[in-house]
Enzyme design. Sequence first.
Site, short mmCIF file in Angstrom:
data_model
loop_
_atom_site.label_atom_id
_atom_site.label_comp_id
_atom_site.label_asym_id
_atom_site.label_seq_id
_atom_site.Cartn_x
_atom_site.Cartn_y
_atom_site.Cartn_z
N GLU A 61 29.06 7.69 -0.35
CA GLU A 61 29.01 6.34 0.19
C GLU A 61 28.09 6.31 1.41
OE1 GLU A 61 32.63 3.92 -1.00
OE2 GLU A 61 33.25 5.07 0.73
N GLU B 43 35.22 4.63 7.30
CA GLU B 43 35.98 3.87 8.31
C GLU B 43 37.00 4.77 9.00
OE1 GLU B 43 37.02 0.60 5.71
OE2 GLU B 43 34.89 0.08 5.64
N LYS C 213 41.33 -1.59 1.26
CA LYS C 213 41.33 -1.53 2.73
C LYS C 213 42.53 -2.33 3.28
CE LYS C 213 36.38 -1.05 2.46
NZ LYS C 213 35.10 -1.13 3.13
N HIS D 241 37.02 8.56 4.15
CA HIS D 241 36.27 7.30 4.13
C HIS D 241 35.56 7.10 5.47
CE1 HIS D 241 35.33 3.04 3.93
NE2 HIS D 241 35.41 3.18 2.62
N SER E 241 28.62 -1.52 -1.49
CA SER E 241 28.19 -2.83 -1.98
C SER E 241 27.92 -2.85 -3.48
CB SER E 241 26.98 -3.33 -1.18
OG SER E 241 27.33 -3.46 0.20
N GLY F 254 29.97 -2.42 2.81
CA GLY F 254 30.34 -3.74 3.34
C GLY F 254 29.17 -4.51 3.91
N ASN G 18 39.03 0.19 -3.43
CA ASN G 18 39.60 0.45 -2.10
C ASN G 18 39.84 -0.91 -1.45
OD1 ASN G 18 40.20 1.21 0.49
ND2 ASN G 18 38.15 1.95 0.99
C1 PEP Z 1 34.10 1.14 0.49
O1 PEP Z 1 34.72 0.72 1.45
O2 PEP Z 1 34.39 2.25 0.04
C2 PEP Z 1 33.04 0.32 -0.06
C3 PEP Z 1 32.21 0.87 -0.89
O3 PEP Z 1 32.98 -0.99 0.35
P1 PEP Z 1 32.00 -2.14 -0.21
O4 PEP Z 1 32.03 -2.04 -1.73
O5 PEP Z 1 32.58 -3.42 0.27
O6 PEP Z 1 30.64 -1.84 0.33
#
Ligand code: PEP
Length: 250
Positions: free
Chosen positions: A166, A96, A11, A94, A212, A172, A9
Amino acid sequence: MRTPIVAGNWKMNKDLSETKSLLSELVSADVPSNVEIVVAPSFVVLESAVNATSNSTIAVAAQNVNAAANGAFTGETSLNMLGSIGVNLVILGHSERRDIYGETDEIINKKVIQSIEVGFRVIFCFGEQLSERKEGSHFNVVSEQLSLGLKGVTDQQMDQIVLAYEPVWAIGTGETATPEQAQEMHSHIRSFLSDAYSTEVASKVRILYGGSVKPGNAKDLFANPDIDGGLIGGASLVASDFLAIVAAAE
Ligand code: PEP
């Protein structure tokens, strides 16, 4: 046997030339044939991404879509528009989108239903906040997000759904759920699917972990029986890191 998926992703990162350069590294890499690879660049470069990956096994996903067919929705993009440039996979729900843009379970559910009805595959994201994990309500929160977000999705349509757990506190932040925490939740999700659908659906649906994931922790996470790959944010922006994570899913 479920085929693992590693999805990046991107973003709001990577302009056109950066997209082309990252994709040229990915398409020329020697990747395992038993891992599905997905990239989700920004809307403006989606068509270029489709063209750049057309001779590869890499699939291109959108990061969002509007459930309406067309009309006065300034700044929005429809399923038909995505389909017209060769995109038939979309990330929905997601954190966000939920937290920054106020997407509720109901809004996300509409998008899920419309997407699968026109034949798209959906990577459906969900996960608890840190406060919910601390108070011990994380299993209930996830069950609720699943039942509301997937409301109306039939057993058969579950073939078009990939789930992505998630935990918001791990996105992040550099803080990853431990492999034990992730496996425990994924196993809970499979039980949910078994109750809400059937044991067959529960055993077929791929459940990705996101939060992460890095080259250094991917193997330990993916080694768990109910974790079928990952949804990767930050580490998907660097070809060598993303490819190392893909290799860890083999
Ligand atoms: C995500 O945005 O779906 C995500 C898992 O981000 P990150 O790997 O940076 O934590």
